[in-house]
Design an enzyme around this catalytic site. Structure first.
Site, PDB file in Angstrom:
ATOM      1  N   GLU A 188      -1.686  -6.960   7.460  1.00 10.27           N
ATOM      2  CA  GLU A 188      -0.334  -6.783   7.979  1.00 10.27           C
ATOM      3  C   GLU A 188      -0.132  -7.680   9.201  1.00 10.27           C
ATOM      4  O   GLU A 188      -1.096  -8.153   9.818  1.00 10.27           O
ATOM      5  CB  GLU A 188      -0.126  -5.302   8.345  1.00 10.27           C
ATOM      6  CG  GLU A 188       1.202  -4.948   9.001  1.00 10.27           C
ATOM      7  CD  GLU A 188       2.406  -5.272   8.138  1.00 10.27           C
ATOM      8  OE1 GLU A 188       2.737  -6.480   8.030  1.00 10.27           O
ATOM      9  OE2 GLU A 188       3.027  -4.338   7.599  1.00 10.27           O
ATOM     10  N   HIS A 235       0.823  -1.209   0.000  1.00 13.54           N
ATOM     11  CA  HIS A 235       0.000   0.000   0.000  1.00 13.54           C
ATOM     12  C   HIS A 235       0.861   1.265   0.000  1.00 13.54           C
ATOM     13  O   HIS A 235       2.014   1.266   0.443  1.00 13.54           O
ATOM     14  CB  HIS A 235      -0.921   0.014   1.216  1.00 13.54           C
ATOM     15  CG  HIS A 235      -0.187   0.005   2.523  1.00 13.54           C
ATOM     16  ND1 HIS A 235       0.394   1.126   3.075  1.00 13.54           N
ATOM     17  CD2 HIS A 235       0.081  -1.006   3.380  1.00 13.54           C
ATOM     18  CE1 HIS A 235       0.976   0.817   4.215  1.00 13.54           C
ATOM     19  NE2 HIS A 235       0.805  -0.473   4.430  1.00 13.54           N
TER      20      HIS A 235
END
EC number: 5.4.2.11
Length: 245
Positions: free
Chosen positions: A87, A9
């Site tokens: 994550e 990202h």
């Protein structure tokens, strides 16, 4: 030959503030939005297209993917979201400034928490407000699946479960795939694809917002990999120094 595109990202607000983020649902910074738009433009200029896309359930990865697909005029591409592409969960470190944490616990200890494969940071307590087990996006998780903390091995296990069940079959059926995810998630995939040792993955950094292309054979074994910029292929050593890892 099969091509797979991985992208971390764009820079998040907590990347900018140098905080441990983990499963905290932090949005992109202005720079992160720019990185995502640039990534989409790079992929479009280099002739890429996709049949299917995968991302986590965290907005910084989702928004990055949306922007990329918009820039490529591929808003119609099916997007599959899974918590297994989240994550790494940083436990009680989530939200803390990395420099301040290093001053408190020592740089060596923080380095071990961040980079070792099998050492977990301190866990969240179940009554900690950061323990978001009741968040509706996680309602399908089985009891005990929602982590209080994770090491890289924990992250790798769930990521590879999803890879083998969902992503690999798509690639084997010649679908063009993009994965918009997170630093440690992509490190886990790179470790698996390139057969890196635990020591080999310690120094592996994944820059924000730069497409990483893997060329794979019919057995999904890597032929080669490279980053992309507007001019085409670019090797890791030429990645701009200003990128925040």
């Amino acid at each position: 030959m099969i091509k797979l595109v991985l992208i971390r990202h764009g820079q998040s607000l907590w990347n900018l503030e140098n905080r441990f983020t983990g499963w905290t649902d932090v949005d992109l910074s202005e720079n992160g939005l720019h990185e995502a738009r640039t990534a989409g433009a790079i992929l479009k200029k280099n002739g890429y297209t996709f049949d299917v896309a995968y991302t986590s359930v965290l907005k910084r990865a989702i928004r990055t993917l949306w922007i990329i697909l918009h820039e490529m005029d591929l808003a119609w591409v099916p997007v599959h979201k899974s918590w297994k592409l989240n994550e790494r969960h940083y436990g009680a470190l989530q939200g803390l400034n990395k420099d301040e944490t290093a001053k408190k616990y020592g740089e060596e200890q923080v380095h071990i928490w961040r980079r070792s494969t099998n050492v977990r940071p301190p866990a969240l307590a179940e009554d900690d407000p950061r323990y978001e087990v009741t968040d509706p996006r996680y309602k399908r998780l089985k009891k005990g699946e929602f982590p209080l903390t994770e090491c890289l091995e924990d992250t790798e296990k769930r990521v590879l479960e999803f890879w083998h069940k969902e992503i690999a079959p798509m690639l084997c059926s010649n679908q063009k795939v993009i994965i918009s995810s997170h630093g440690n998630t992509i490190r886990s995939l790179v470790k698996y694809l390139d057969h890196l040792s635990d020591d080999g993955v310690v120094s592996l950094n994944i820059p924000t917002g730069i497409p990483l292309v893997y060329e794979l054979d019919e057995h999904l074994h890597p032929i080669r990999h490279y980053y992309l910029n507007m001019d085409g292929e670019v090797q890791e050593g030429v990645i701009p120094k200003h990128i925040s890892f």
